[in-house]
Design an enzyme around this catalytic site. Structure first.
Site, PDB file in Angstrom:
ATOM      1  N   ARG A  80       0.903  -1.286  -0.067  1.00  0.00           N
ATOM      2  CA  ARG A  80      -0.058   0.120  -0.136  1.00  0.00           C
ATOM      3  C   ARG A  80       1.115   1.282   0.034  1.00  0.00           C
ATOM      4  NH1 ARG A  80      -2.501  -3.569   3.882  1.00  0.00           N
ATOM      5  NH2 ARG A  80      -4.704  -4.041   3.277  1.00  0.00           N
ATOM      6  N   ARG A 159      11.982   0.027   8.044  1.00  0.00           N
ATOM      7  CA  ARG A 159      12.679  -0.316   9.269  1.00  0.00           C
ATOM      8  C   ARG A 159      14.445  -0.280   9.398  1.00  0.00           C
ATOM      9  NH1 ARG A 159       8.449  -0.246  10.993  1.00  0.00           N
ATOM     10  NH2 ARG A 159       7.069  -1.929  11.954  1.00  0.00           N
ATOM     11  N   ASP A 183      13.670   7.889   8.395  1.00  0.00           N
ATOM     12  CA  ASP A 183      12.404   8.108   9.348  1.00  0.00           C
ATOM     13  C   ASP A 183      12.853   6.977  10.461  1.00  0.00           C
ATOM     14  OD1 ASP A 183      10.204   9.208  10.527  1.00  0.00           O
ATOM     15  OD2 ASP A 183       9.444   7.370   9.988  1.00  0.00           O
ATOM     16  N   GLU A 188      17.112   2.108  16.852  1.00  0.00           N
ATOM     17  CA  GLU A 188      16.483   3.482  17.208  1.00  0.00           C
ATOM     18  C   GLU A 188      15.817   3.617  18.464  1.00  0.00           C
ATOM     19  OE1 GLU A 188      12.088   3.428  15.303  1.00  0.00           O
ATOM     20  OE2 GLU A 188      13.572   3.137  13.879  1.00  0.00           O
ATOM     21  N   HIS A 220      10.949   8.405  13.398  1.00  0.00           N
ATOM     22  CA  HIS A 220      10.016   7.368  13.337  1.00  0.00           C
ATOM     23  C   HIS A 220       8.459   8.168  13.277  1.00  0.00           C
ATOM     24  CE1 HIS A 220       9.255   2.780  13.170  1.00  0.00           C
ATOM     25  NE2 HIS A 220       8.240   3.677  12.611  1.00  0.00           N
TER      26      HIS A 220
END
Length: 254
Positions: A80, A159, A183, A188, A220
């Site tokens: 998507r 990821r 991002d 993280e 993120h």
């Protein structure tokens, strides 16, 4: 959230715990964030910001940039979010190519399907939108960066563990690639969602990345729009209510 890679699904099943996700709270939110980072780097804003903070408001030949319609954009992962990204870049006039193990004929108007090797070599912008699995951990490392164009931009909105961070830093510092919009970041959880009073205590790899003019990062937060949060809430509450009433969750994972 979409991903369930940080949840022990076997243990949940063992104790009869239903795990459900929100698979499509706003694919466009994440795709737009990737596009924003790519454009920031394509137009070399990081370099201009660094110069201007020093009082230098001049232009220079090395900061001449490209226009998006002259670029080839490679989308890795055509679910998507990847599909939404492909449509956006196509609408801006870019040549879009995509790699995914699953062929989706509905995307043919927006991109050409290619193999991963071709995508890495031909793309000016490589944007990643795939789930993390044991098989693809570190799939973008020194070998892939060496094959990319020396001014190519890597956009990772998926990821952090998909990218070998140490290899990425080397590639950025020695101009094996042109820039990175991130991002997500390997490890993280030690940084994102926290506030550091002493920035000197930040991990070395993060400090190196954030100080490079050809890197732009967000914590993120690609998904973090009003539309996405609203959809996350309502879809989550729907599945909680269904589970409590003995019905099957719409978006059950395990």
């Amino acid at each position: 959230k979409v991903g369930a890679d940080n949840i022990d699904l076997e243990a949940a099943a063992k104790y009869g715990i239903t795990v459900a996700n929100v698979p499509a709270y706003s694919p466009r939110a994440i795709a737009e964030n990737g596009l924003t980072g790519a454009m920031y780097l394509l137009r070399k804003w990081g370099y201009y910001h660094r110069k201007m903070r020093r009082g230098d408001f001049t232009r220079s030949t090395e900061l001449m940039s490209y226009e998006i319609f002259n670029q080839t954009v490679g989308i890795v992962g055509l679910g998507r979010i990847g599909a939404a990204a492909a449509e956006m870049y196509h609408a801006l006039g870019a040549r879009v190519i995509g790699y995914d193990p699953v062929y989706n004929a509905s995307l043919e108007p927006f991109l050409d399907f290619v193999d991963f090797e071709t995508l890495i070599k031909e793309s000016d912008i490589v944007q990643v939108h795939i789930p993390l699995t044991p098989e693809n951990k570190g799939m973008l490392s020194a070998n892939e960066f060496a094959k990319m164009k020396d001014d190519a931009i890597l956009v990772n909105q998926s990821r952090g563990e998909l990218v070998d961070t140490a290899a990425l830093i080397v590639a950025l510092k020695y101009h094996e690639i042109g820039g990175a919009a991130l991002d997500v970041l390997e490890g993280e959880e030690k940084i994102f969602g926290r506030k550091f009073e002493d920035v000197g205590s930040l991990p070395d790899e993060y400090t190196e990345l954030i100080n490079l003019p050809n890197v732009v990062m967000s914590p993120h937060s690609a998904y973090y729009t009003k539309m996405a949060v609203k959809n996350m809430f309502f879809q989550s509450m729907t599945d909680i209510e269904r589970t409590l009433s003995g019905k099957k969750a719409f978006f059950k994972v395990n």
